[in-house]
Design a protein around this motif. Structure first.
Motif, PDB file in Angstrom:
ATOM      1  N   ASP A 730      40.424  41.857  75.435  1.00  0.00           N
ATOM      2  CA  ASP A 730      39.355  41.962  74.440  1.00  0.00           C
ATOM      3  C   ASP A 730      38.583  40.651  74.373  1.00  0.00           C
ATOM      4  O   ASP A 730      39.048  39.608  74.841  1.00  0.00           O
ATOM      5  CB  ASP A 730      39.903  42.361  73.067  1.00  0.00           C
ATOM      6  N   ASN A 792      35.445  50.102  73.208  1.00  0.00           N
ATOM      7  CA  ASN A 792      36.306  50.199  74.375  1.00  0.00           C
ATOM      8  C   ASN A 792      35.534  50.740  75.564  1.00  0.00           C
ATOM      9  O   ASN A 792      34.825  51.752  75.455  1.00  0.00           O
ATOM     10  CB  ASN A 792      37.499  51.119  74.104  1.00  0.00           C
ATOM     11  N   THR A 825      37.685  45.624  75.591  1.00  0.00           N
ATOM     12  CA  THR A 825      37.297  45.873  74.202  1.00  0.00           C
ATOM     13  C   THR A 825      36.409  44.741  73.719  1.00  0.00           C
ATOM     14  O   THR A 825      36.864  43.601  73.566  1.00  0.00           O
ATOM     15  CB  THR A 825      38.538  45.982  73.299  1.00  0.00           C
TER      16      THR A 825
END
Length: 1017
Positions: A730, A792, A825
């Motif tokens: 992420d 995502n 993400t």
């Protein structure tokens, strides 16, 4: 403002070059019209004493003359005189109030004001005086309030001249100066903070014992005990103690009997000026069990054999009567064991009463309350105290540490407060060389879960935090530090004694100054190199304090999560490289000291950590069917043998001066006791000529113990027919990439390609070559976040091998590819948010990195730099603020942290894990240690993290706290939706140290230290 900054720098610079640690500087190396010349133009001022002064003062004065010669090459004359003057026009006059006729004469002739030290314990003063004696124009007059006051005055000057207390014990070369001067105001010091300041030689086998046999005997120990600790050994030790400004000793005890092994030991100690005692389980100046083995009759049982034991104690007291001593009273079982299940308070009270009667009879005419005595509250004996047993108020109480924290009630009377520490405990003081035990034992135990006696692992900041607590509690009568073999705990031993001598010099904010002074004194480096050494030492002790070396395993640090094991290796490698560079640039005469005090502990510790982590990786690769398993095995075996090379290097130093001092075993523990030899276990190998069933290529990803292609128990729950593994990253993960390790699955070489079905995945390499000579390659995977939408985004990564045809290789084996799913993400916070941001499913921050700090009643959460496992810690300060009171949860001083979370994955619940330094209760049974945490305006949660335990016992969880050097306090908060929040930590009780905070939002992975600190906006 500029003037203040310049002045601050100048003051700091001066502090950094104080030669005597923590003492007021009075020595100069350049002449001025007002300075007294100790050595000038090749001439040294004669030293004059009175022949009626203490023998220990006479001896120390000889050391003082030697020290001047060590520094300048010129030795002053040293002579005795009671009334007549010397022919010299300038003198150094040394003497003790009430003992030196010469000092009395000087005071009468000059009206010198000595009122500031008159009647004080171990105080001294020095000043330049005109016409002190007939025919003498001026003299620097050194006056001690008592014997040790005079001795400490001499050694204080020696240290400032440039002679380290460790000039012999650590081979620190004297700093050379052609001329020496003392400022006219001179040096002075009042009574020390702690009255009796001791070290304890304990568990001194094999290292210290073997070394002493070689260096101080002809190979034969004392009759009866076989001990090598004779007057020649103790002469060296006594000098060191006095140079450090210690005054008290618990001598080597196991298989040694101080008064029996050499009948000159006790008179020698008294001549030097060292107060003698015996350990926690050796009453009335008798060494137990050796002296009972030699002279005892019947059982060591006061119920059945009291008449003989009583006389045995009488004889020990008579033997010690002529000398300065502190008498241990009470009784434990023979060999430092509990007395037995039938022992009760009534029996112990009778024992103490009888021992007091012995002192009264032997010291006929002396008030027994004036004879120094100590009662050890150790193991079951502390239980007796907690159940109500008491001794007379003049008896000092020994409250022993438990390897990680003090256990001292606030309510103990000032004149009863006494502590025995052990060097080697993580934390704090120490058992500098003992085990992180969870047992109820508190003094130097060698027991469960591990004995640790090998290398330095005590942090000066932790020592300060706990020792200053004793000063706050007025526990300043007796301190004892268990130093095991003494080496290699030189620096930490000195801090302990230095702090006990004058605690007022050191605060939370200037511990770097102490270490800077130490490094400058020992190595004489410039400011930049001195700072480098300071950082090295702090890092060394912090790294080793995370978990004692003997408690480390191959999986202590995570091999898969947060790159923890690799981080540990990198930290040790960087530290070792810095140490090696510093060692190589030092002069030849400075290298032996640096080797002992810094370089060897770093080298040996770095090697051990690397050995264990490589062993862990070796086992992991074996489970993953990597050919590199064997290279890792070879490396581990090389590192294992290298451990002995470091030991040999130490023993070979200076033609074997310290041979045997590193004999302690430390690898391959099977249970709590030290192994009889270092043993490397658990090394795995794969057959180097056999090909892996699933193909030529092996692939492993960050965060998993699994491996592909083929089956592996870690690939999925059932271990076979597993779906493609999903990698993730992420945008706020502190580690802004991840990796895939590609390796050989046997002897067949191959080429491989790495590809993705999207352009926003970036690879450090898109192809590579694997062979027996290059069996493994790491491919770094990152994301171009500019190409990714918020939320995502999925992708596919494919690794494809290509191997030539060969024996036992099917087409499928040569080309068996591996696919991984990948989820990126991308997250964003509100534009006005400032604080820590969730990444990788968790938030982590150091406690010192608060955004708001609110004081209450003058108490503030303050940073203790460099304490703990990762960065530092915070604690309510001053501890004595607001009269030491506590606060209702939510009303005390607080620190605040702003954080932003995205998805708790747990129905808007988060788990807050606060890492607190292990500490026993120092506030009284009715005030257990505690603190409180609040998230936003949710209900405040309090934690009193140390469970209660029966009298004389420790909580069952204490062993885990000590092993891991941390108390993880967990609290769950519900109703924490994604977004910006504030976490507050409130003080409830003083003496709590918070190191880190970890917030699990649903993705926290297992590791020893926790995630790296989160990204902070």
């Amino acid at each position: 403002m500029l003037y203040l900054l310049v002045l601050s720098f100048y003051i700091f610079h001066l502090l950094g070059h104080v030669s005597a640690l923590g003492q007021t500087r009075c020595v100069e190396f350049n002449s001025s019209s007002s300075n007294f010349a100790v050595v000038q133009g090749g001439n040294a001022a004669p030293i004059l004493l009175s022949e009626d002064d203490w023998p220990g003062v006479q001896r120390a004065a000889s050391d003082f003359a030697d020290d001047i010669e060590r520094v300048t090459g010129t030795r002053p004359s040293l002579s005795n005189s009671t009334m007549s003057a010397s022919n010299a026009s300038q003198l150094i006059i040394v003497g003790t109030l009430g003992k030196s006729a010469l000092i009395d004469q000087v005071i009468n002739a000059t009206q010198m004001d000595v009122s500031s030290i008159q009647g004080s314990w171990e105080a001294f003063m020095g000043m330049t005086v005109a016409n002190p004696l007939p025919g003498v124009d001026s003299a620097y007059v050194i006056v001690g309030a008592d014997k040790r006051g005079t001795i400490f005055a001499l050694y204080d000057l020696s240290e400032q001249f440039g002679v380290s207390p460790w000039y012999w014990w650590a081979d620190v070369p004297p700093k050379k100066h052609s001329e020496l001067f003392i400022s006219p105001s001179g040096c002075a010091h009042g009574s020390p903070t702690v009255q009796y300041r001791a070290i304890f030689l304990n568990d001194e086998q094999p290292a210290l014992t073997n070394w002493a046999f070689e260096k101080f005997t002809n190979g034969t120990g004392a009759p009866g005990t076989g001990s090598p600790f004779n007057r020649f050994f103790y002469a060296k030790l006594f000098e060191l103690l006095l140079r450090l400004r210690a005054n008290y000793l618990w001598p080597a005890m196991w298989d040694s009997a101080f008064n029996v092994d050499d009948t000159e030991n006790q008179p020698l100690a008294d001549m030097f000026g060292v107060v003698m005692g015996t350990s926690h389980e050796e009453p009335m100046m008798r060494a137990i069990p050796p002296e009972w083995t030699l002279f005892g009759q019947g059982d060591w049982n006061y119920t059945t054999n009291s008449d003989f034991i009583y006389q045995f104690w009488v004889n020990g007291t008579l033997r010690a009567k002529p000398y300065e001593s502190v008498y241990t009273i009470g009784m434990r079982g023979n060999g430092d064991l509990p007395l037995g299940e039938t022992t009760n308070v009534d029996l112990l009270e009778k024992i103490v009463a009888d021992q007091r009667q012995i002192l009264t009879d032997v010291f006929n005419g002396t008030d027994v309350a004036t004879i120094p005595q100590v009662w050890t509250l150790y193991q079951e004996v502390q239980g007796y105290y907690e159940d109500g047993m008491r001794v007379p108020d003049d008896v000092a109480l020994l409250w022993a540490d438990d390897k990680l924290s003090l256990n001292v009630p606030k309510a103990v009377k000032e004149d009863q407060s006494y502590f025995e520490f052990s060097a080697g405990a993580t934390f704090v003081v120490f058992h500098f060389r003992t085990n992180a035990t969870g047992r109820e034992g508190l003094v130097d135990l060698v027991g469960d879960p591990r004995a640790y006696k090998w290398i330095v692992s005590s942090q000066v900041p932790k020592m300060y935090e706990q020792l200053s607590l004793l000063v706050d509690r007025n526990a300043t009568r007796i301190w004892v530090l268990n130093v095991g073999d003494l080496k290699p705990y030189e620096r930490e031993t000195e801090f302990f004694i230095n702090f006990a001598y004058d605690s007022s010099k050191w605060t939370l904010t200037n511990l770097d100054t102490w270490m800077t002074d130490w490094a400058e004194r020992e190595f004489g480096l410039d400011e930049e190199d001195t700072k480098t050494v300071v950082d090295m030492v702090f890092n060394l002790t912090q790294f080793n304090a995370r978990r004692k070396p003997e408690l480390l395993t191959s999986t202590t640090y995570s091999l898969t999560n947060y790159r923890e094991a690799d981080m540990i290796l990198n930290q040790w490698d960087k530290l070792l490289n810095t140490s090696t560079e510093m060692y190589n640039k030092l002069s030849k005469d400075a290298q032996p000291a640096f080797f002992q005090l810094v370089h060897h502990p770093i080298s040996a510790s770095a090697n051990l950590n690397k050995l264990l982590i490589i062993t862990g990786k070796n086992n992991m690769r074996a489970s993953q069917a990597f050919l590199s398993t064997n290279d890792l095995a070879d490396t581990a075996e090389m590192l294992f043998e290298k451990d002995f090379e470091f030991e040999t290097d130490y023993h070979s130093l200076l033609d074997g001066k310290w041979n045997h001092m590193m004999d302690q075993t430390h690898i391959g523990y099977f249970y709590w006791q030290q192994p009889m030899t270092n043993a490397l276990t658990g090394i795995a190998r794969v057959q180097s000529k056999k090909q892996v069933l699933a193909g030529v290529m092996r692939a492993a990803v960050e965060g998993s113990m699994g491996a592909w292609p083929g089956d592996n128990m870690n690939n999925c729950g059932q271990g076979y027919d597993c779906p493609d593994f999903t990698m993730s990253l992420d945008s706020f993960n502190p580690m802004q990439n991840t990796f895939i390790d590609v390796g050989a699955g046997g002897p067949a070489p191959f080429m491989f390609n790495v590809s993705s079905n999207v352009s926003w995945i970036q690879f450090s390499d898109t192809q590579g070559s694997i062979s027996v000579d290059m069996p493994e390659k790491r491919i770094w995977v990152s994301v171009d976040w500019d190409q990714v939408e918020t939320g995502n985004t999925s992708a596919k990564i494919t690794l494809t091998p290509s191997a030539e045809d060969g024996p036992n290789l099917t087409p499928e084996m040569r080309t068996a590819s591996v696919g991984f799913n990948f989820i990126a993400t991308k997250m964003s916070t509100s534009d006005d948010f400032h604080g820590f941001v969730e990444g990788g499913g968790a938030i982590a921050f150091e406690a010192a990195h608060s955004v708001r700090n609110t004081s209450v009643d003058g108490i503030t959460w303050s940073e203790i730099p460099r304490i703990g496992r990762t960065h530092s810690g915070i604690t309510p300060w001053p501890r004595t603020g607001a009269d030491g009171r506590n606060f209702t949860a939510g009303e005390g001083p607080s620190v605040e942290y702003d954080f932003f979370n995205f998805d708790t994955k747990n129905n808007n619940s988060i788990n807050v894990i606060t890492h607190v330094s292990p500490s026993l209760n120092a506030n009284g049974a009715d005030r257990p240690l505690g603190f409180a945490v609040q998230v936003d305006d949710l209900s405040i949660q309090s934690s009193y993290f140390l469970p209660p335990a029966p009298a004389g016992k420790l909580p069952s969880v204490w062993g885990d706290f000590v092993k891991n050097s941390i108390v993880p306090v967990q609290m769950t908060f519900s109703g924490v939706s994604p977004g910006a929040h504030t976490l507050k930590i409130f003080m409830i009780e003083p003496a709590v140290v918070v190191q880190r905070v970890i917030i699990d939002t649903g993705g926290l992975k297992t590791s020893y230290l926790g995630p790296p600190e989160s990204i902070r906006l």
